[in-house]
Each structure stands twice: as C-alpha cells, then as structure tokens.
Scaffold this motif. Structure first.
Motif, PDB file in Angstrom:
ATOM      1  N   ARG A  31      18.592  10.937  34.998  1.00 24.59           N
ATOM      2  CA  ARG A  31      19.248  11.409  33.684  1.00 24.59           C
ATOM      3  C   ARG A  31      20.697  11.915  33.993  1.00 24.59           C
ATOM      4  O   ARG A  31      21.075  12.332  34.787  1.00 24.59           O
ATOM      5  N   ALA A  32      21.496  11.872  32.844  1.00 23.96           N
ATOM      6  CA  ALA A  32      22.861  12.186  33.077  1.00 23.96           C
ATOM      7  C   ALA A  32      22.874  13.625  32.595  1.00 23.96           C
ATOM      8  O   ALA A  32      23.031  14.296  31.814  1.00 23.96           O
TER       9      ALA A  32
ATOM     10  N   ARG B 294      24.558  -1.224  29.771  1.00 22.75           N
ATOM     11  CA  ARG B 294      23.763  -0.235  30.529  1.00 22.75           C
ATOM     12  C   ARG B 294      24.303   1.087  30.699  1.00 22.75           C
ATOM     13  O   ARG B 294      25.366   1.489  31.062  1.00 22.75           O
ATOM     14  N   CYS B 295      23.511   2.172  30.163  1.00 24.30           N
ATOM     15  CA  CYS B 295      24.086   3.578  30.201  1.00 24.30           C
ATOM     16  C   CYS B 295      23.030   4.315  30.884  1.00 24.30           C
ATOM     17  O   CYS B 295      21.880   4.381  30.770  1.00 24.30           O
ATOM     18  N   THR B 296      23.385   5.596  31.314  1.00 23.88           N
ATOM     19  CA  THR B 296      22.766   6.756  32.254  1.00 23.88           C
ATOM     20  C   THR B 296      21.683   7.080  31.022  1.00 23.88           C
ATOM     21  O   THR B 296      21.998   7.109  30.034  1.00 23.88           O
ATOM     22  N   ASN B 297      20.670   7.549  31.605  1.00 15.56           N
ATOM     23  CA  ASN B 297      19.687   7.954  30.876  1.00 15.56           C
ATOM     24  C   ASN B 297      20.006   9.188  30.054  1.00 15.56           C
ATOM     25  O   ASN B 297      20.602  10.115  30.556  1.00 15.56           O
ATOM     26  N   THR B 298      19.577   9.170  28.600  1.00 14.56           N
ATOM     27  CA  THR B 298      20.079  10.298  27.672  1.00 14.56           C
ATOM     28  C   THR B 298      21.674   9.991  27.325  1.00 14.56           C
ATOM     29  O   THR B 298      21.906  11.037  26.562  1.00 14.56           O
ATOM     30  N   THR B 299      22.343   9.134  27.623  1.00 17.18           N
ATOM     31  CA  THR B 299      23.746   8.913  27.188  1.00 17.18           C
ATOM     32  C   THR B 299      23.757   8.431  25.804  1.00 17.18           C
ATOM     33  O   THR B 299      23.286   7.236  25.540  1.00 17.18           O
ATOM     34  N   ASP B 300      24.426   9.258  25.034  1.00 14.85           N
ATOM     35  CA  ASP B 300      24.737   8.496  23.582  1.00 14.85           C
ATOM     36  C   ASP B 300      25.686   7.676  23.803  1.00 14.85           C
ATOM     37  O   ASP B 300      26.900   7.904  24.081  1.00 14.85           O
TER      38      ASP B 300
ATOM     39  N   GLY C   9      20.681   4.081  19.768  1.00 12.28           N
ATOM     40  CA  GLY C   9      19.766   5.324  20.428  1.00 12.28           C
ATOM     41  C   GLY C   9      20.392   5.477  21.653  1.00 12.28           C
ATOM     42  O   GLY C   9      21.794   5.331  22.086  1.00 12.28           O
ATOM     43  N   GLN C  10      19.803   6.251  22.602  1.00 15.25           N
ATOM     44  CA  GLN C  10      20.371   6.916  23.979  1.00 15.25           C
ATOM     45  C   GLN C  10      20.338   5.734  25.082  1.00 15.25           C
ATOM     46  O   GLN C  10      19.344   4.859  25.034  1.00 15.25           O
ATOM     47  N   GLY C  11      21.101   5.975  26.169  1.00 17.48           N
ATOM     48  CA  GLY C  11      20.815   4.895  27.249  1.00 17.48           C
ATOM     49  C   GLY C  11      19.758   5.413  28.041  1.00 17.48           C
ATOM     50  O   GLY C  11      19.133   6.493  27.891  1.00 17.48           O
TER      51      GLY C  11
ATOM     52  N   GLU D 182      34.162  -2.480  23.661  1.00 15.55           N
ATOM     53  CA  GLU D 182      34.777  -1.086  24.048  1.00 15.55           C
ATOM     54  C   GLU D 182      33.209  -0.316  23.801  1.00 15.55           C
ATOM     55  O   GLU D 182      32.960  -0.331  22.746  1.00 15.55           O
ATOM     56  N   VAL D 183      32.850   0.456  25.032  1.00 21.01           N
ATOM     57  CA  VAL D 183      31.951   1.076  24.899  1.00 21.01           C
ATOM     58  C   VAL D 183      32.114   2.700  24.677  1.00 21.01           C
ATOM     59  O   VAL D 183      32.935   3.323  25.665  1.00 21.01           O
ATOM     60  N   THR D 184      31.874   3.397  23.638  1.00 16.41           N
ATOM     61  CA  THR D 184      32.309   4.903  23.501  1.00 16.41           C
ATOM     62  C   THR D 184      31.098   5.845  23.875  1.00 16.41           C
ATOM     63  O   THR D 184      29.725   5.323  23.236  1.00 16.41           O
ATOM     64  N   PHE D 185      31.147   6.682  24.773  1.00 16.36           N
ATOM     65  CA  PHE D 185      29.967   7.656  25.033  1.00 16.36           C
ATOM     66  C   PHE D 185      30.660   9.222  25.568  1.00 16.36           C
ATOM     67  O   PHE D 185      31.787   9.240  25.723  1.00 16.36           O
TER      68      PHE D 185
END
Length: 319
Positions: A154-155, A229-235, A283-285, A316-319
């Motif tokens: 989780r992030a 691929r985004c860290t867990n819970t990352t919007d 959703g979230q990563g 471009e990925v915005t998080f």
C-alpha cells in the motif's frame, strides 16, 4: 529525688540494600529509529539503512573492570522476529518483511532471549579500577528490507515497534557470548523501524496502427493498449495529448491526415489530456498492471496523398 524514664520499643526493624555502585549498569541513550526513507515499490532491489546509538556503562567499586555488554532487539509489535514486519498506518495488509542485523554484512539477525533467535551484539566494556569507573561508545544496528516488495504494497507509511528490547551485561571478561540469555538485563529500550511508500505509477503503450489503406482514404478504426501500474490505493487518471501538432494530425512531410482517440468502443467520448477529457473512473491502483484500450479512428480524406503517415502521442498519468 531521682527521676527515671522508661522507653517502650514496640518493634525494631532494619533494612539494608546494596548500594547503587555495587553493580555493572549499561544502557543506551534514547530510542533509535531505523528509517528506510521513501521506497519506490517497483524498483525491486534490497533497501538498507542503519542507525548508530550512544551507550554508557558504570560499575561499582568491587565489580570487574572488564565486561561484555549485549545489545538485543525484541519482537515487533505483531510478535514477529524471523522476519519482523512493517505494518501500514491503516493496519491493512500486506505487511512488509524486514530485519535487523549484527553487522553491515547483514547476515545474522539480532534477536533476544525468548525470541526466534537470541543473538545479541557484543560490545567490550573497559572501566578503570580507579577514577569514575565508566565507559561509553556507540553501537550500530543494521536494517535490511528485501526486495522486491509485495506486489500489493500500500502507498502509505509503514512502521514497526520493537519495545522492551534488552541491554544485558556479562561481567568478568571481554569477548563473551551474547547468545542463550547470557548476562543480566540492565536496560530496556524501543527500536522503531519505518518506511514510507509514496504514490507511484508506471506506464507503457502499444502502437496504434491503422495499417495500409487505399486512396482515396476512407474512414478506418483501430485500437491500442495503455498499460498502467500504480501502487495499491493510489488514485490516478490517464491523459493523451494532442500529438506533435497538438491537433491530432498524422504527417508525411507537409501532408497530413486527421485522426482521433476515444475512451469507448462507440468512439463518442474523446480521450484528451485536459481536466474532464482524461480517462477517469478507473479506480485505485492495485499494484498490478491495468490495461486500458485506446479506440482510434482515422477520418476519410479524399484528398490524402499516398505515403506513410505517423504521429507521436504522449501518455500522461496523473496521480
């Protein structure tokens, strides 16, 4: 006349305690922290850190001048030792395994009598026969967080507390063993370990290939895939820019043909890079790769010249 007085003793008691200077006492100054810092969960390699702590010892007049101090580390606050684990602030899984080691080689785990391992860090203590009968120095604890991290890490901030970690003393000699519960406990301290997992995303994409078309050019559709691929819970949101021209034109020298990119298979929702036009609602990563389909369309153009046309679109990925 002679007068006499009487004194009645109803009880007599005497309590003697050993003076404080009759022992060898060793302790650490403060409660150290092993800080792994900010760790990218996608890098995959081991992460190391260390913390150096001051210690001091005193001895009684009749105690030996040469002794061995043993620095131990207790279980984490979840009861683990092999391995110890860092737990997210939200208390949600997965926890992150790590450990504390005796040397920079990070081979032997520091434990405590009664734990899964009882190894301590031995420190020779020399205190003069005359004078203030003290000694002091530093001891280093070495931490290792093995990679790769769990895929669904989780992030957020993770921490472990090793309370009631012990400092023990073996009197009467240097270089004594610090295993098997040797020595007397003279101090307890808390070792904290911590790591922060920041929001993080990776992105890749396949080419959008409209193939070979005849002239005059008629409308044609194709698709490609953006993988995020985004860290867990990352919007996160995903945007696609306007290409090299800014207006989504494929070029062949000075010749151009128009195209568009869409979020849906019906090709009614344009996929852009401004607020409101980015791909949202994903959703979230989760820590795992998520595949997003890009729906492309090249428009009919009866005046298009023969040739090979291309454009470069930035994701471009915005998080």
């Amino acid at each position: 006349m002679m007068k006499t007085g009487n004194l009645l003793l109803t009880g007599v008691a005497l309590c003697l305690t050993a003076p404080a200077w009759s022992d060898v006492i060793c302790s650490l100054q403060g409660n150290p922290t092993l800080d792994f810092g900010d760790v990218d969960p996608f890098t995959g390699g081991n992460v190391t850190t260390q913390v150096t702590v001051n210690w001091s010892c005193t001895r009684g007049f009749f105690e030996p001048t040469q002794n061995t101090m043993c620095v131990h580390v207790g279980n984490d606050n979840s009861g683990g030792m092999l391995p110890r684990r860092l737990v997210a602030n939200s208390n949600q899984p997965p926890s992150i395994p790590f450990n504390v080691y005796t040397t920079a080689a990070r081979v032997e785990v520091v434990g405590q009598p009664g734990g899964a391992t009882n190894v301590g860090i031995p420190i020779n203590v020399n205190m003069p026969f005359f004078g203030n009968r003290t000694d002091s120095g530093t001891v280093t604890l070495y931490g290792l967080l093995p990679g790769p991290l769990p895929g669904t890490t989780r992030a957020e901030f993770h921490q472990a507390l090793m309370t009631n970690s012990q400092v023990r003393v073996r009197e009467g000699g240097l270089n004594q063993s610090c295993s098997a519960g040797a020595g007397s406990i003279t101090d307890n301290y808390t070792l904290t370990a911590q790591v922060n997992i920041p929001d993080q995303c990776q992105v890749s994409a396949t080419n959008l290939d409209f193939g070979t078309r005849n002239t005059p050019l008629t409308q044609a559709d194709s698709t490609s895939t953006v993988t995020v691929r985004c860290t867990n819970t990352t919007d996160f949101e995903v945007g696609l820019n306007g290409g090299l021209t800014g207006s989504r034109q494929m070029s062949n020298g000075t010749d151009q043909v128009a195209y568009e990119l869409y979020q849906n298979s019906g090709r009614t929702v344009v996929w852009g890079n401004l607020p409101g036009a980015r791909r949202t609602g994903i959703g979230q990563g989760t820590g795992s790769a998520q595949n997003l389909t890009v729906f492309g369309r090249v428009f009919a153009d009866p005046n298009a010249e023969a040739g090979s046309y291309s454009d470069t679109v930035t994701v471009e990925v915005t998080f």
